[in-house]
Structure formats: C-alpha cells, structure tokens
Design a protein around this motif. Structure first.
Motif, PDB file in Angstrom:
ATOM      1  N   ALA A 150       2.867 -14.701  15.335  1.00 14.91           N
ATOM      2  CA  ALA A 150       2.840 -13.478  14.539  1.00 14.91           C
ATOM      3  C   ALA A 150       4.275 -13.149  14.149  1.00 14.91           C
ATOM      4  CB  ALA A 150       2.222 -12.339  15.342  1.00 14.91           C
ATOM      5  N   PHE A 151       4.596 -13.267  12.873  1.00 23.41           N
ATOM      6  CA  PHE A 151       5.975 -13.104  12.428  1.00 23.41           C
ATOM      7  C   PHE A 151       6.298 -11.692  11.941  1.00 23.41           C
ATOM      8  CE2 PHE A 151       5.164 -17.710  11.746  1.00 23.41           C
ATOM      9  CZ  PHE A 151       6.125 -18.202  12.627  1.00 23.41           C
ATOM     10  N   ALA A 152       5.433 -11.126  11.136  1.00 27.55           N
ATOM     11  CA  ALA A 152       5.742  -9.824  10.532  1.00 27.55           C
ATOM     12  C   ALA A 152       5.696  -8.701  11.556  1.00 27.55           C
ATOM     13  CB  ALA A 152       4.767  -9.527   9.404  1.00 27.55           C
ATOM     14  N   LYS A 153       6.644  -7.771  11.444  1.00 31.10           N
ATOM     15  CA  LYS A 153       6.638  -6.602  12.318  1.00 31.10           C
ATOM     16  C   LYS A 153       5.488  -5.675  11.947  1.00 31.10           C
ATOM     17  CE  LYS A 153       9.532  -2.765  13.941  1.00 31.10           C
ATOM     18  NZ  LYS A 153      10.849  -2.093  13.825  1.00 31.10           N
ATOM     19  N   LYS A 154       5.222  -5.587  10.654  1.00 25.63           N
ATOM     20  CA  LYS A 154       4.109  -4.759  10.185  1.00 25.63           C
ATOM     21  C   LYS A 154       3.330  -5.507   9.100  1.00 25.63           C
ATOM     22  CE  LYS A 154       6.362  -0.252  10.925  1.00 25.63           C
ATOM     23  NZ  LYS A 154       6.873   0.973  10.242  1.00 25.63           N
ATOM     24  N   ILE A 155       2.036  -5.256   9.054  1.00 24.44           N
ATOM     25  CA  ILE A 155       1.192  -5.719   7.949  1.00 24.44           C
ATOM     26  C   ILE A 155       0.600  -4.471   7.314  1.00 24.44           C
ATOM     27  CG2 ILE A 155      -0.782  -7.109   7.229  1.00 24.44           C
ATOM     28  CD1 ILE A 155      -0.426  -8.765   9.785  1.00 24.44           C
ATOM     29  N   GLU A 156       0.933  -4.258   6.069  1.00 24.08           N
ATOM     30  CA  GLU A 156       0.491  -3.053   5.367  1.00 24.08           C
ATOM     31  C   GLU A 156      -0.533  -3.444   4.301  1.00 24.08           C
ATOM     32  OE1 GLU A 156       3.435  -0.001   4.250  1.00 24.08           O
ATOM     33  OE2 GLU A 156       2.683  -0.267   2.200  1.00 24.08           O
ATOM     34  N   TYR A 157      -1.763  -3.015   4.503  1.00 23.48           N
ATOM     35  CA  TYR A 157      -2.830  -3.268   3.535  1.00 23.48           C
ATOM     36  C   TYR A 157      -2.915  -2.068   2.593  1.00 23.48           C
ATOM     37  CZ  TYR A 157      -4.298  -6.823   6.950  1.00 23.48           C
ATOM     38  OH  TYR A 157      -4.346  -7.886   7.825  1.00 23.48           O
ATOM     39  N   GLN A 158      -2.560  -2.284   1.334  1.00 22.37           N
ATOM     40  CA  GLN A 158      -2.581  -1.201   0.360  1.00 22.37           C
ATOM     41  C   GLN A 158      -3.891  -1.236  -0.427  1.00 22.37           C
ATOM     42  OE1 GLN A 158       0.891  -1.260  -2.154  1.00 22.37           O
ATOM     43  NE2 GLN A 158       2.329  -1.447  -0.438  1.00 22.37           N
ATOM     44  N   VAL A 159      -4.595  -0.118  -0.447  1.00 24.79           N
ATOM     45  CA  VAL A 159      -5.863  -0.026  -1.168  1.00 24.79           C
ATOM     46  C   VAL A 159      -5.569   0.219  -2.646  1.00 24.79           C
ATOM     47  CG1 VAL A 159      -8.098   1.132  -1.346  1.00 24.79           C
ATOM     48  CG2 VAL A 159      -6.965   0.923   0.889  1.00 24.79           C
ATOM     49  N   ILE A 160      -5.704  -0.823  -3.440  1.00 27.96           N
ATOM     50  CA  ILE A 160      -5.436  -0.732  -4.883  1.00 27.96           C
ATOM     51  C   ILE A 160      -6.643  -1.326  -5.610  1.00 27.96           C
ATOM     52  CG2 ILE A 160      -3.824  -1.252  -6.752  1.00 27.96           C
ATOM     53  CD1 ILE A 160      -1.688  -1.812  -4.662  1.00 27.96           C
ATOM     54  N   PRO A 161      -7.585  -0.504  -6.013  1.00 23.63           N
ATOM     55  CA  PRO A 161      -8.804  -1.023  -6.630  1.00 23.63           C
ATOM     56  C   PRO A 161      -8.564  -1.753  -7.954  1.00 23.63           C
ATOM     57  CG  PRO A 161      -9.144   1.205  -5.841  1.00 23.63           C
ATOM     58  CD  PRO A 161      -7.670   0.943  -5.774  1.00 23.63           C
ATOM     59  N   ASP A 162      -7.596  -1.300  -8.733  1.00 27.65           N
ATOM     60  CA  ASP A 162      -7.442  -1.806 -10.099  1.00 27.65           C
ATOM     61  C   ASP A 162      -6.372  -2.893 -10.197  1.00 27.65           C
ATOM     62  OD1 ASP A 162      -8.302  -0.947 -13.041  1.00 27.65           O
ATOM     63  OD2 ASP A 162      -6.166  -1.489 -13.044  1.00 27.65           O
ATOM     64  N   ASP A 163      -6.686  -3.965 -10.916  1.00 33.68           N
ATOM     65  CA  ASP A 163      -5.752  -5.073 -11.091  1.00 33.68           C
ATOM     66  C   ASP A 163      -4.459  -4.653 -11.787  1.00 33.68           C
ATOM     67  OD1 ASP A 163      -7.231  -6.975  -9.821  1.00 33.68           O
ATOM     68  OD2 ASP A 163      -7.931  -7.996 -11.622  1.00 33.68           O
ATOM     69  N   VAL A 164      -4.559  -3.752 -12.747  1.00 30.05           N
ATOM     70  CA  VAL A 164      -3.374  -3.338 -13.509  1.00 30.05           C
ATOM     71  C   VAL A 164      -2.342  -2.702 -12.575  1.00 30.05           C
ATOM     72  CG1 VAL A 164      -2.507  -1.835 -15.338  1.00 30.05           C
ATOM     73  CG2 VAL A 164      -4.682  -3.042 -15.645  1.00 30.05           C
ATOM     74  N   ALA A 165      -2.820  -1.837 -11.687  1.00 29.35           N
ATOM     75  CA  ALA A 165      -1.923  -1.200 -10.725  1.00 29.35           C
ATOM     76  C   ALA A 165      -1.361  -2.226  -9.751  1.00 29.35           C
ATOM     77  CB  ALA A 165      -2.663  -0.100  -9.970  1.00 29.35           C
ATOM     78  N   ALA A 166      -2.171  -3.194  -9.349  1.00 29.05           N
ATOM     79  CA  ALA A 166      -1.710  -4.234  -8.422  1.00 29.05           C
ATOM     80  C   ALA A 166      -0.623  -5.090  -9.068  1.00 29.05           C
ATOM     81  CB  ALA A 166      -2.883  -5.107  -7.995  1.00 29.05           C
ATOM     82  N   ILE A 167      -0.793  -5.417 -10.333  1.00 31.81           N
ATOM     83  CA  ILE A 167       0.207  -6.221 -11.040  1.00 31.81           C
ATOM     84  C   ILE A 167       1.530  -5.461 -11.147  1.00 31.81           C
ATOM     85  CG2 ILE A 167       0.802  -7.197 -13.296  1.00 31.81           C
ATOM     86  CD1 ILE A 167      -2.194  -7.926 -13.570  1.00 31.81           C
ATOM     87  N   ALA A 168       1.432  -4.158 -11.428  1.00 29.56           N
ATOM     88  CA  ALA A 168       2.651  -3.347 -11.501  1.00 29.56           C
ATOM     89  C   ALA A 168       3.377  -3.351 -10.159  1.00 29.56           C
ATOM     90  CB  ALA A 168       2.296  -1.916 -11.908  1.00 29.56           C
ATOM     91  N   ALA A 169       2.630  -3.269  -9.077  1.00 27.68           N
ATOM     92  CA  ALA A 169       3.228  -3.267  -7.740  1.00 27.68           C
ATOM     93  C   ALA A 169       3.839  -4.628  -7.406  1.00 27.68           C
ATOM     94  CB  ALA A 169       2.177  -2.886  -6.704  1.00 27.68           C
ATOM     95  N   LEU A 170       3.200  -5.711  -7.828  1.00 29.45           N
ATOM     96  CA  LEU A 170       3.766  -7.043  -7.621  1.00 29.45           C
ATOM     97  C   LEU A 170       5.091  -7.190  -8.361  1.00 29.45           C
ATOM     98  CD1 LEU A 170       0.530  -9.211  -8.004  1.00 29.45           C
ATOM     99  CD2 LEU A 170       1.973  -9.159  -5.954  1.00 29.45           C
ATOM    100  N   LYS A 171       5.127  -6.693  -9.572  1.00 28.63           N
ATOM    101  CA  LYS A 171       6.326  -6.835 -10.393  1.00 28.63           C
ATOM    102  C   LYS A 171       7.491  -6.002  -9.875  1.00 28.63           C
ATOM    103  CE  LYS A 171       4.145  -8.080 -14.819  1.00 28.63           C
ATOM    104  NZ  LYS A 171       3.911  -7.653 -16.222  1.00 28.63           N
ATOM    105  N   ASN A 172       7.197  -4.787  -9.362  1.00 25.06           N
ATOM    106  CA  ASN A 172       8.303  -3.956  -8.898  1.00 25.06           C
ATOM    107  C   ASN A 172       8.660  -4.216  -7.439  1.00 25.06           C
ATOM    108  OD1 ASN A 172       6.764  -2.232  -7.112  1.00 25.06           O
ATOM    109  ND2 ASN A 172       6.115  -1.006  -8.868  1.00 25.06           N
ATOM    110  N   GLY A 173       7.945  -5.148  -6.792  1.00 19.81           N
ATOM    111  CA  GLY A 173       8.305  -5.554  -5.440  1.00 19.81           C
ATOM    112  C   GLY A 173       7.736  -4.708  -4.325  1.00 19.81           C
ATOM    113  N   SER A 174       6.885  -3.727  -4.647  1.00 21.97           N
ATOM    114  CA  SER A 174       6.298  -2.889  -3.600  1.00 21.97           C
ATOM    115  C   SER A 174       5.050  -3.529  -2.993  1.00 21.97           C
ATOM    116  CB  SER A 174       5.957  -1.500  -4.143  1.00 21.97           C
ATOM    117  OG  SER A 174       5.018  -1.588  -5.199  1.00 21.97           O
ATOM    118  N   LEU A 175       4.694  -4.701  -3.506  1.00 24.40           N
ATOM    119  CA  LEU A 175       3.545  -5.455  -3.007  1.00 24.40           C
ATOM    120  C   LEU A 175       3.956  -6.916  -2.903  1.00 24.40           C
ATOM    121  CD1 LEU A 175       0.503  -4.924  -2.319  1.00 24.40           C
ATOM    122  CD2 LEU A 175      -0.012  -5.628  -4.666  1.00 24.40           C
TER     123      LEU A 175
END
Length: 579
Positions: free
Chosen positions: A269-294
């Motif tokens: 187990a490497f990560a200190k934390k695993i954060e599961y973010q509830v993001i129903p919509d793909d558009v919001a998920a893509i924005a989070a991937l691009k800005n590094g928050s996901l």
C-alpha cells in the motif's frame, strides 16, 4: 453480481462542479504526492461487504477489509493476504474436503489485536444469519461445513467444504474478513455454531435464539455499520465520507503489512490517502483531470476518444479488457415479458453493431450470454441476434400480438385481461445506460412496443432491482477470474426467497445444469454443462445480452500503475505518484 449506475447533472450544476474543483483543490505538494484522487461516478450503497450490493462498494471494501487470499490483478493468480501460505486440498471423506491455514503472525486488527479463528467463524455466522436481508453471501457460504481449531491462540485452523462444490478453494477464504470485536461486541453469535446455522430450519430455533439472531441482524444492518463503524485488517481505514462529494481512505500509521519482508502486490500500500471523488458527469471529470485535482478517471467512450485526440502530455490512456458485460435486465414474471417471442423480438429490434460503433467507439465486443468471452467455457458456437425489424414484427404477429385499438402499441387478451406491450425501463442516469435505453425505446416503437424511460438515483435503482420492482433495466455486471457459479443469478430457488435471480427465469433443465456445473468432477463435464446452459439462455433470451467493453481509463502522467483485467481495471493500493 454487482451493478453500477449513475445519475446526471444539469448544465448549471456541471459548471458549479467544474469551478469548485478548479478553485477548491489546491493541496500542498507533499499531500498531493501522497494522495491518489480517483473519480467515481456514484457512491457505494454501503461499506459492509455482506450487506452491500454494488461493485463499487466491493472495490472500496477490499482496501479496508481484505479476504484471507485474493486473485492478484497482475497475473490473475490467487495469492495470500492474511495467511502465511495457501493450503493444498485434503480429502476428508466422500463428501468433504478441508484446507489448513495459519494467519500471518504480523496480521492485526486496527486496535493491534491478532486475527483469530473466532473472527473467521464470526464472519461466516454473520453471513448465515437468516434475518439478514441480503442472502447473497449465505447462498454461497452454505457450501462451508465447519471451521475448527485446536490452537489455543486461534492462529491455526481447518475449514471444511462440501467436496462437490467446484469453488471449494475460494470458499475456504476468498471473502472479506470481519473483526468480531467491532461487529459483535456482545459476542451474540457465539451462542450459535456454523452447522446449526447451515442446517436448522426456522422451527428448530428457540424463541430466544430467534430474538438473538434478529437483534444481531438489526444492529449489523444499521446505517452506522454501512457508513461509519467500518473496520478491517487492510492497509486503509475510512477517514471521512461526505455524501455526494467524496470518500477518503487513510493508510494506517501502524499497518502490519509494513513488517513483511517480501510482500506480494496484494500486501502493499503506497498512497497515504485514497480520495474517491463523486463526479457523475464526464465533463466535470475531464476538467478535474486537466487541472490536476484528479489523478484517474474512467470516461464514456466518446469522451475518452475525444480527450485522447488532444494529445495532452499531462494525461495517459489505458484500455484494459475487463471482465464485465452489459445487458438489459428483463422481469420475466411480468405479463408480456414472460413470453419468449416478446423478448426475442426486442433482441432483434436492437441494432447493437451500430450502437457499438457509434456509442462505444468500437471499444466493445458483442456477447451471447452471461459468460465473459475471455472464459474458456464461453459458447463460441452461438451467434448474437441480428438486427431485423421485419423478423421482430413477425415474431410478435405469430404470437398473436396485434394493435387492436390503433394506438401504435400491440396488445392481446391474456387470461381474460387485455395486455399491452408497454413497459418502463429503469436507468440510473449514466450516459451509456441512458443512450441504450433511448435506442431500445426508438427501435421498439417500430415493432409496436412502447418503452418509457425512468431515471432513478443509484441506491433507489438498486433497491428496485433487488425487490424486482421493474419491467426492464439497463445493467452491467462483472465476473471473477475464477470459474463462474450461475446459482445466485439463475437458479429457481433464488426467484422468490432471496430474489437474487432478478429476471425470474429458470427451468428444470437449467437448474439441473447449474447443479452439474457446481459438482462436476471433471472439467470436460463441467464445460459441456456451461455450453448447454448458455445455449438454453440464448434460445430464451431472459435478458438481452449486449456487449463486453474494454475499460477506458485516463490518468495523470505522474501516476504509476499497471492496468488489470480485474474490475475496475486498476488497483489503488499499488498506485504511486512519481516526479
């Protein structure tokens, strides 16, 4: 057999989510490197393995409450987690086999106490409690005969299994282990033994025993044991769960796995934390991937392909073949849907090849039944149903379905009552499921069947499925690397009592084949039963079997992990951030 679904957000909400992700997620560099942020499209229904219904819950539960052993995501081989080594099978007699195990000396619960046979006994007895609403574990664990130990410390034990059950090894420990001291503080289940819970019928328990079992079940199934009082021997513990927002696991500071000299991939187990973010919509998920928050997200086929074309250096893409398939669940107990001709007509009305090309971007393979194409016992001789509107109309006409009132919907008199081919299909909002429902609605209209689409939130959706409160439902299920046991989903005994046979289809022949599959002494005999079983389902189409997809994973170029065929296509505990 666990399904995953999703509700959708309106455009204003999407914008709010995107903005909140962009402005609120600004962790310091150390925290960012030690936290893996994973997008989930919906929340788990419950984090209590015996009670929960969703595959998402299983994914998270395994990080907190691992089993004695599990299939490794890298090579799909069984490897020990909580025990010293796997046991060879011992033949006890003509009806019983046994496995001898020892818990790892290092393995401990969150309070530092050691794992013992009492925890295993508790886990099995909890699942066998007749007052639990979810009978899934009971239906499988009833192949256990007993657990015994002569070791005063409870470290060593023997578990005996029905010899004729073909998943005997898995039954000896491939299920989440519960700490008795957390989940049964009054030691209520110590008043019972495993054989009695397996073999006694309701009338054989005393009034006091019934009261004890019911009292335990009520406590065990309450909300706290689903979302707060969650504990296991895994590397992670539940830190927080903000409903509708995120669920965070934190690595235990004193986790026993750190003491192992040569841990396998299931014990790391490497990560200190695993954060599961509830993001129903793909558009919001893509924005989070691009800005590094996901750090990682799965996406719909269209969004995946579109994003990949942008060639962003900060993102990487993976398409592992995963052991899951999509289908349309059909309530075979409903008038109209109980007729084979209606189900076959609907199957022929779907243009699946076109759907895979345009909606799945070609990232899927058609299937003919409830067996993943990667399995050696998949029936390759069967052909998927062709798209044929004329044939669909003929099937209905031959079955005496006519539009007597000229409203575009076929009808006929059944048992003295006029029945119309008008049904509701449940979706929980994910674009893929909704698009399939829209496709079914459009095509079925051409053959005189009306389909109304009903959207429901994930947990309500699951409840309706469990209670068989539906006509049709878009569904997805996963399969294990092990052999497949169709008993839960297809045996007649599970139509009424536990309702795990959700479609309600069974015949004496399919019941007989299930018994052969579970007890065959040779692989050729079992495989022949598998093939015939699939043939009967294909002939009757009690569910509309659709396709098996490849997963579509987008992840940060700073994230190191190996995609896997095991659902969901990745293993959180093995992920690492790199500079």
């Amino acid at each position: 057999m666990n399904s995953q679904y999703l509700f959708r957000f309106s455009t204003p909400v999407i914008l709010i989510v995107c903005l909140s992700l962009f402005y609120s997620c600004s962790p310091d560099k150390k925290d960012d490197k030690e936290t893996i942020r994973i997008r989930i499209q919906d929340e788990p229904d419950c984090l209590n393995p015996i009670i929960s219904q969703s595959s998402l819950a299983t994914q998270i539960e395994n990080q907190i409450m691992p089993p004695l052993f599990e299939y490794d995501g890298e090579d799909l081989e069984i490897k020990p987690i909580l025990i010293k080594e796997l046991s060879s099978q011992k033949i006890v007699n003509d009806s019983t086999v046994a496995y001898d195990y020892q818990f790892l000396d290092e393995a401990a619960w969150e309070d530092g106490s050691k794992l013992t046979v009492k925890d295993l006994e508790f886990t099995i007895k909890a699942a066998l409690n007749p007052y639990l609403k979810n009978k899934t574990w009971r239906n499988t664990l009833k192949n256990i005969i007993n657990v015994e130990s002569s070791d005063p410390s409870g470290n060593s034990f023997t578990i005996s299994i029905n010899k004729n059950y073909f998943l005997a090894r898995e039954m000896s420990g491939n299920y989440n282990l519960y700490p008795e001291y957390i989940y049964d503080q009054n030691k209520t289940l110590r008043h019972f033994n495993i054989p009695d819970l397996l073999n006694k019928d309701s009338a054989q328990f005393t009034i006091e025993e019934h009261q004890l079992l019911k009292s335990f079940a009520d406590e065990f199934q309450n909300a706290d044991h689903c979302s707060k009082l969650i504990s296991g021997a895994g590397a992670y513990k539940l830190l927080s769960w903000e409903k509708g927002s995120k669920l965070i696991l934190e690595r235990k500071s004193n986790w026993w796995g750190d003491k192992l000299k040569s841990p396998n991939t299931l014990q790391t187990a490497f990560a200190k934390k695993i954060e599961y973010q509830v993001i129903p919509d793909d558009v919001a998920a893509i924005a989070a991937l691009k800005n590094g928050s996901l750090d990682l997200s799965t996406l719909s086929p269209k969004q995946f392909v579109t994003l990949k074309k942008e060639n962003l250096p900060s993102l990487l893409f993976a398409t592992p073949t995963i052991m899951q398939y999509y289908y349309i669940e059909i309530n075979n107990t409903k008038p109209g849907l109980s007729e084979k001709a209606v189900r076959l007509a609907m199957a022929h009305a779907l243009d699946q090849d076109n759907f895979i090309k345009n909606q799945m971007e070609g990232l899927a393979t058609r299937i003919v039944g409830p067996v993943h194409p990667s399995k050696t016992f998949y029936n390759k001789s069967l052909q998927p149903y062709t798209y044929d509107i004329d044939l669909a109309k003929k099937l209905l006409s031959d079955a005496s379905w006519k539009d007597t009132d000229q409203d575009g919907i076929l009808d006929k008199i059944v048992a003295g009552k006029k029945i119309k081919l008008a049904f509701q299909i449940l979706v929980s909002g994910k674009d893929l499921g909704r698009n399939m429902a829209l496709h079914l609605q459009e095509e079925c209209k051409k053959i005189g069947i009306a389909i109304e689409i009903i959207s429901k939130e994930g947990t309500i959706f699951q409840k309706d499925l469990q209670e068989r409160n539906f006509d049709l439902a878009t569904s997805v299920t996963r399969q294990s690397p092990s052999l497949w046991d169709p008993f839960q989903s297809w045996h007649s005994s599970n139509i009424q009592a536990s309702k795990t046979n959700r479609c309600g289809f069974a015949t004496p022949e399919t019941d007989s084949l299930i018994q052969i599959i579970r007890t065959a002494e040779s692989e050729p005999i079992r495989n022949q039963a598998y093939l015939k079983f699939q043939e009967i389902l294909h002939e009757n189409e009690p569910q509309i079997f659709l396709f098996s997809p490849t997963e579509r994973i987008v992840y940060s170029s700073k994230l190191k992990f190996n995609p896997t065929a095991k659902r969901p296509g990745y293993t959180e505990n093995n992920m690492q951030k790199i500079d």
